[in-house]
Design a protein around this motif. Structure first.
Motif, mmCIF file in Angstrom:
data_model
loop_
_atom_site.group_PDB
_atom_site.id
_atom_site.type_symbol
_atom_site.label_atom_id
_atom_site.label_comp_id
_atom_site.label_asym_id
_atom_site.label_seq_id
_atom_site.Cartn_x
_atom_site.Cartn_y
_atom_site.Cartn_z
ATOM 1 N N UNK A 29 37.242 91.284 108.856
ATOM 2 C CA UNK A 29 36.156 90.571 108.188
ATOM 3 C C UNK A 29 35.081 91.587 107.818
ATOM 4 N N UNK A 30 34.771 91.686 106.551
ATOM 5 C CA UNK A 30 33.710 92.594 106.097
ATOM 6 C C UNK A 30 32.619 91.765 105.439
ATOM 7 N N UNK A 31 31.381 91.961 105.875
ATOM 8 C CA UNK A 31 30.301 91.208 105.262
ATOM 9 C C UNK A 31 28.966 91.881 105.529
ATOM 10 N N UNK A 32 27.929 91.316 104.945
ATOM 11 C CA UNK A 32 26.596 91.899 105.118
ATOM 12 C C UNK A 32 25.556 90.812 105.177
ATOM 13 N N UNK A 72 26.268 86.279 113.319
ATOM 14 C CA UNK A 72 26.599 87.359 114.250
ATOM 15 C C UNK A 72 25.328 88.066 114.695
ATOM 16 N N UNK A 73 25.348 88.427 115.959
ATOM 17 C CA UNK A 73 24.342 89.326 116.497
ATOM 18 C C UNK A 73 25.072 90.097 117.582
ATOM 19 N N UNK A 100 34.389 93.077 111.460
ATOM 20 C CA UNK A 100 35.028 92.493 112.633
ATOM 21 C C UNK A 100 36.525 92.573 112.443
ATOM 22 N N UNK A 101 37.232 92.687 113.554
ATOM 23 C CA UNK A 101 38.696 92.584 113.497
ATOM 24 C C UNK A 101 39.112 91.644 114.610
ATOM 25 N N UNK A 102 39.910 90.651 114.266
ATOM 26 C CA UNK A 102 40.301 89.661 115.276
ATOM 27 C C UNK A 102 41.726 89.231 115.056
ATOM 28 N N UNK A 103 42.379 88.843 116.129
ATOM 29 C CA UNK A 103 43.695 88.240 116.005
ATOM 30 C C UNK A 103 43.530 86.898 115.296
ATOM 31 N N UNK A 141 37.767 94.479 117.224
ATOM 32 C CA UNK A 141 36.776 95.460 116.773
ATOM 33 C C UNK A 141 35.555 94.689 116.350
ATOM 34 N N UNK A 142 34.377 95.150 116.765
ATOM 35 C CA UNK A 142 33.151 94.404 116.493
ATOM 36 C C UNK A 142 32.050 95.392 116.177
ATOM 37 N N UNK A 143 31.647 95.430 114.923
ATOM 38 C CA UNK A 143 30.543 96.312 114.558
ATOM 39 C C UNK A 143 29.551 95.507 113.751
ATOM 40 N N UNK A 144 28.374 95.299 114.314
ATOM 41 C CA UNK A 144 27.347 94.521 113.613
ATOM 42 C C UNK A 144 26.162 95.426 113.349
ATOM 43 N N UNK A 145 26.007 95.800 112.080
ATOM 44 C CA UNK A 145 24.884 96.650 111.707
ATOM 45 C C UNK A 145 23.628 95.842 111.451
#
Lengths: 267, 371
Positions: free
Chosen positions: B192-195, B127-128, B102-105, B160-164
């Motif tokens: 934000x990087x996570x799994x 997150x979903x 994720x990328x956020x202000x 930016x929002x990428x949820x795998x």
């Protein structure tokens, strides 16, 4: 037992928040009573021991755009809940710019008052903040503990000076003594006095004005204008009350003295 | 060691210290240092007004580091702080393997955390593809009379929002707040990087002159018994937050309890497995071998690491009874053309002349990997 309500107007939300903030500064826990037309925040404490009792009655129509409740029984259409007003205050604090605020009674892991605020967002979908505030439902058999206090006969009724001034004086007096004597007469004069072994201090206020003698005053002819009615109170409790006042800071307050207690009424 | 921080960068350094102070009582300054630095930089506003430069040096004494603030009107404030040598600890975090990014202000994340009281220790971020939710986390036994708060918003609000993989991660809020206030003061977006739950989460910010990241442990899935212990039995002197996990649970291999550099630090135990190829690692500037890398990067790393006492001794990989890892890395990037007269970017920290020999090698290091 059901309760659903909604506030849509931001001004109403702000007012309601201010009331709740005032309550939360006065007490850690209190009772919220819901009827079809009103909300009450109540606290009954041992007044005889210098404690504080509080009764706050709000017309729900002044705040809520929707208000529906079903009490515990058809012949007792009311709900009594015990809660921590600080939780309510905290939930409202960050929702001041909400588009809408919904409140309802829910059952999560315990009975809760759930507040859901819809907040403006950068996207087309609103942000939602939900708070579940745990409450205790007070059973009907205990309801008689919470009766509206009657306003007893009073000797003197007087408008108070600006609260800020009074608070400044009392803050300083608190350092010297635990108790304060407040006296007032019907000529608009009020004195705050403390007395210790080492020092006595008194602050005098003039031309405060007295409200017209209406309900309940004992207005015997023997009561001349200069006679002072006195009451001795715990300074900390008085200070706590004055610091909690957020509702109408610019308006005067009315104080009625009946030995040995003082009734302070925001107007 | 002697470093000089010029002008307005002192304020940045001060703000970095503030952010670090919300994570830990101790700070590892690379070159190594441990001590109470925050009071020196307590008032950011007055530092900006009055301090011209800051010099950090170790003198003849091995146990003291000196901070000198050269202020206006000829005033010099000198502070001597005790420090101890410490083992090198680094976070190994292969961000490119994280399924969720994720990328956020910073104001967006700030708007999320503001609904939680300052005393809230942990939160759960869920997150979903349709929704991002943050709610307070509390232990089962505490749950009865605690107010619970949940805030949700739409993924559209993120830059930016990428949820795998749909995921609920629980981590400490306090550390995040520190980074957020730093990010907000510099207007930097937060990555934000996570799994999966159990894998660490990384919050990072970067710009042309600095990079900061916080890597936090997350709780594993709810069927494990997880408890939060302040301090932890292994290391009572350690900072207040840790997550302890039952021994039967395993941590993701990408976050071993003791981290390693490619060449190793002398005192690192042999059992701790290296988990990521050397190019993923962020090398310390001291103690580790110099890797020959192209490019021009003068590296000033500021790490905060709290020791996870147990771990390295375990022969099997990754089952500490107590696990804490907080790491805040600040990388400084100097001008890419050091041979030219102009320096396009002021270094966050400049080495003194006497250490030029060491610095020369480092100046041919690779740029920090950009995720």
């Amino acid at each position: 037992m059901r309760f659903r309500a909604k506030i849509l107007d931001v001004g109403c939300l702000n007012s309601f928040t201010r009331v709740v903030n005032t309550i939360s500064k006065l007490t850690k826990t209190c009772t919220l009573r819901l009827t079809a037309d009103n909300l009450y925040f109540m606290l009954s404490d041992k007044v005889a021991n210098g404690g504080v009792s509080m009764w706050c009655e709000l017309d729900q129509g002044n705040f809520f755009d929707e208000f529906q409740m079903e009490g515990v029984a058809s012949d007792a259409n009311e709900i009594y809940l015990e809660l921590v007003p600080e939780n309510l205050s905290r939930a409202l604090r960050t929702a001041q710019n909400a588009k809408s605020l919904k409140a309802k009674l829910t059952k999560k892991h315990c009975p809760c008052l759930t507040l859901a605020a819809e907040l403006p967002s950068l996207s087309s979908v609103s942000r939602v903040v939900t708070h579940d505030i745990p409450v205790d439902v007070i059973p009907r058999k205990l309801w008689h503990d919470f009766r509206e206090p009657t306003v007893p006969d009073f000797d003197v009724s007087i408008y108070l000076p600006p609260l800020k001034t009074m608070k400044n004086v009392i803050d300083r007096m608190k350092n010297l003594s635990n108790f304060l004597v407040l006296e007032a007469n019907r000529s608009g004069q009020m004195n705050l006095k403390i007395e210790t072994d080492l020092v006595s201090v008194s602050t005098h206020f003039r031309d405060l004005g007295n409200p017209p003698c209406g309900d309940g005053g004992s207005q015997g002819a023997s009561q001349d204008l200069e006679t002072m009615a006195q009451a001795r109170v715990d300074i900390k409790k008085l200070q706590q009350f004055l610091s909690s006042q957020q509702v109408n800071p610019s308006k005067a307050m009315c104080s009625k003295l009946i030995y040995p207690s003082i009734h302070l009424l925001p107007i | 060691m002697k470093c000089v921080i010029e002008g307005s960068n002192v304020k940045v350094f001060g703000k970095a210290i503030h952010a670090l102070s919300r994570i830990s009582d101790e700070m590892w300054l690379d070159p190594l240092e441990k001590g109470s630095v925050l009071p020196l930089f307590r008032c950011s506003a007055s530092i900006e007004r009055s301090v011209d430069s800051c010099k950090i040096s170790t003198g003849l004494s091995d146990t003291q580091v000196t901070f000198q603030l050269f202020c206006k009107h000829g005033i010099t404030k000198t502070y001597n702080l005790g420090f101890q040598e410490h083992d090198v600890l680094q976070a190994v975090f292969p961000a490119h393997l994280c399924p969720n990014v994720l990328k956020a202000q910073p104001s967006l994340l700030g708007d999320m955390v503001i609904h939680f009281p300052a005393s809230q220790e942990e939160v759960t971020l869920s997150v979903c593809p349709k929704r991002v939710t943050m709610r307070n986390y509390c232990e089962e036994r505490d749950q009865i009379k605690v107010m619970s708060t949940e805030m949700s918003l739409h993924p559209e609000e993120f830059d930016y929002f990428h949820v795998g993989v749909d995921s609920d991660i629980t981590f400490c809020l306090k550390e995040l707040r520190g980074l957020l206030s730093f990010a907000e003061s510099h207007g930097l977006p937060v990555y934000v990087h996570f799994g999966h739950p159990g894998q660490p989460v990384r919050f990072s910010v970067e710009n042309m002159v600095l990079e900061a990241s916080v890597v936090l442990a997350t709780q594993t899935d709810s069927e494990s018994e997880v408890s939060v212990q302040p301090g932890g039995s292994e290391d009572p002197a350690a900072p207040s937050v840790c997550l302890s996990v039952e021994r039967s649970q395993s941590w993701s291999p990408c976050m071993p309890p003791s981290v390693c550099t490619g060449g190793g630090v002398e005192s690192r135990p042999q059992d701790a497995p290296p988990t990521a190829p050397p190019e993923e690692q962020v090398p310390s500037s001291q103690g580790s071998p110099v890797l020959s890398r192209p490019g021009n990067l003068e590296y000033f790393g500021l790490h905060v690491a709290t020791d996870s006492g147990a771990h390295a001794a375990e022969p099997e990989s990754a089952d500490p009874a107590t696990f804490r890892l907080h790491s805040l890395l600040f990388g400084a990037v100097s001008s890419p053309w050091p041979n030219e007269g102009d320096v396009l970017h002021t270094s966050l920290a400049c080495a003194s002349d006497t250490e030029e020999d060491n610095m020369e090698e480092r100046s041919s290091a690779t740029p920090m990997p950009i995720y």
